[in-house]
Design a protein around this motif. Structure first.
Motif, PDB file in Angstrom:
ATOM      1  N   PHE A  67      -7.430  33.867  17.361  1.00 50.20           N
ATOM      2  CA  PHE A  67      -6.774  34.122  18.638  1.00 50.20           C
ATOM      3  C   PHE A  67      -5.518  34.972  18.470  1.00 50.20           C
ATOM      4  O   PHE A  67      -5.252  35.865  19.284  1.00 50.20           O
ATOM      5  N   ALA A  68      -4.754  34.715  17.416  1.00 46.19           N
ATOM      6  CA  ALA A  68      -3.523  35.489  17.193  1.00 46.19           C
ATOM      7  C   ALA A  68      -3.832  36.959  16.922  1.00 46.19           C
ATOM      8  O   ALA A  68      -3.218  37.853  17.514  1.00 46.19           O
ATOM      9  N   VAL A  69      -4.777  37.233  16.052  1.00 45.13           N
ATOM     10  CA  VAL A  69      -5.122  38.617  15.729  1.00 45.13           C
ATOM     11  C   VAL A  69      -5.727  39.314  16.945  1.00 45.13           C
ATOM     12  O   VAL A  69      -5.400  40.471  17.239  1.00 45.13           O
ATOM     13  N   THR A  70      -6.589  38.613  17.670  1.00 43.43           N
ATOM     14  CA  THR A  70      -7.177  39.190  18.882  1.00 43.43           C
ATOM     15  C   THR A  70      -6.078  39.578  19.860  1.00 43.43           C
ATOM     16  O   THR A  70      -6.053  40.695  20.385  1.00 43.43           O
ATOM     17  N   PHE A  71      -5.143  38.675  20.088  1.00 40.49           N
ATOM     18  CA  PHE A  71      -4.052  38.946  21.021  1.00 40.49           C
ATOM     19  C   PHE A  71      -3.178  40.099  20.530  1.00 40.49           C
ATOM     20  O   PHE A  71      -2.832  40.998  21.293  1.00 40.49           O
ATOM     21  N   LEU A  72      -2.817  40.078  19.258  1.00 41.38           N
ATOM     22  CA  LEU A  72      -1.959  41.131  18.718  1.00 41.38           C
ATOM     23  C   LEU A  72      -2.627  42.498  18.783  1.00 41.38           C
ATOM     24  O   LEU A  72      -1.991  43.496  19.145  1.00 41.38           O
ATOM     25  N   LEU A  73      -3.898  42.559  18.438  1.00 43.86           N
ATOM     26  CA  LEU A  73      -4.619  43.835  18.531  1.00 43.86           C
ATOM     27  C   LEU A  73      -4.689  44.312  19.980  1.00 43.86           C
ATOM     28  O   LEU A  73      -4.474  45.489  20.271  1.00 43.86           O
ATOM     29  N   LEU A  74      -4.987  43.394  20.860  1.00 42.76           N
ATOM     30  CA  LEU A  74      -5.080  43.729  22.278  1.00 42.76           C
ATOM     31  C   LEU A  74      -3.736  44.217  22.806  1.00 42.76           C
ATOM     32  O   LEU A  74      -3.646  45.243  23.475  1.00 42.76           O
ATOM     33  N   PHE A  75      -2.684  43.511  22.470  1.00 36.21           N
ATOM     34  CA  PHE A  75      -1.348  43.815  22.988  1.00 36.21           C
ATOM     35  C   PHE A  75      -0.783  45.114  22.419  1.00 36.21           C
ATOM     36  O   PHE A  75      -0.213  45.920  23.138  1.00 36.21           O
ATOM     37  N   PHE A  76      -0.933  45.324  21.107  1.00 38.33           N
ATOM     38  CA  PHE A  76      -0.283  46.466  20.477  1.00 38.33           C
ATOM     39  C   PHE A  76      -1.131  47.727  20.375  1.00 38.33           C
ATOM     40  O   PHE A  76      -0.611  48.831  20.391  1.00 38.33           O
ATOM     41  N   THR A  77      -2.443  47.594  20.249  1.00 41.28           N
ATOM     42  CA  THR A  77      -3.250  48.795  20.037  1.00 41.28           C
ATOM     43  C   THR A  77      -4.031  49.245  21.264  1.00 41.28           C
ATOM     44  O   THR A  77      -4.364  50.416  21.365  1.00 41.28           O
ATOM     45  N   ARG A  78      -4.320  48.352  22.183  1.00 39.94           N
ATOM     46  CA  ARG A  78      -5.115  48.743  23.350  1.00 39.94           C
ATOM     47  C   ARG A  78      -4.454  49.838  24.181  1.00 39.94           C
ATOM     48  O   ARG A  78      -5.115  50.820  24.533  1.00 39.94           O
ATOM     49  N   PRO A  79      -3.155  49.721  24.535  1.00 36.62           N
ATOM     50  CA  PRO A  79      -2.553  50.797  25.338  1.00 36.62           C
ATOM     51  C   PRO A  79      -2.662  52.163  24.646  1.00 36.62           C
ATOM     52  O   PRO A  79      -2.956  53.172  25.289  1.00 36.62           O
ATOM     53  N   PHE A  80      -2.441  52.186  23.338  1.00 39.61           N
ATOM     54  CA  PHE A  80      -2.546  53.437  22.583  1.00 39.61           C
ATOM     55  C   PHE A  80      -3.983  53.957  22.598  1.00 39.61           C
ATOM     56  O   PHE A  80      -4.226  55.142  22.825  1.00 39.61           O
TER      57      PHE A  80
END
Length: 159
Positions: A67-80
């Motif tokens: 869950f942590a990695v999923t959230f972090l990837l979603l939060f930090f890389t999705r907008p880019f």
């Protein structure tokens, strides 16, 4: 007796490894099918959880990491990623016309089913947002929506 409990633990670990692997594959297949950056973030989380499982970390740590990695990837890389993918995408006629101000070429009367405007060199059927509003030829209007092949407009008012 101790050996039997140990065998059960190994069996459980192998099932969990298979579960993480299956989840990873399913998420990747969904991503390949949709091509819309829908599940790639969770696939990253599943990959990290699978690696932690192979390294014999407790199951709770694996779940938290997922869950942590999923959230972090979603939060930090999705907008880019979305920005990069959408940067090469051009607006279609439909998307480019909404919000545009246009000049009515033929009287718009919803009750009489009349109205026409030329936008970007193309003739469009025009209807008013409100049935009771009639817009005369030459009136400036703003496109607020498109319904089928009809522009839905409202009288343009500056300000």
């Amino acid at each position: 007796m101790q050996q039997e409990g140990s065998d059960e633990m190994v069996l459980e670990d192998s099932y969990i490894t298979i579960a993480w692997l299956v989840l990873l594959i399913i998420l990747l297949v969904v991503e390949i099918i949709t091509v819309g950056l829908t599940s790639i973030w969770a696939a990253g989380g599943a990959l990290v959880a699978l690696i932690l499982n192979i390294l014999k970390f407790p199951f709770l740590v694996q779940v938290v990491a997922f869950f942590a990695v999923t959230f972090l990837l979603l939060f930090f890389t999705r907008p880019f990623a979305v920005k990069c993918i959408n940067s090469r995408r051009e607006k279609t006629n439909y998307e480019g016309i909404i919000g545009k101000t246009i000049r009515i070429a033929e009287r718009v009367d919803n009750m009489s089913q009349t109205g026409m405007a030329v936008v970007n060199g193309q003739e469009w059927t025009v209807r008013s947002e409100k049935d009771e509003e009639i817009l005369g030829a030459g009136t400036i209007a703003k496109v607020i929506n498109i319904s089928g092949v009809k522009l839905i407009v409202r009288r343009y008012e500056e300000g």
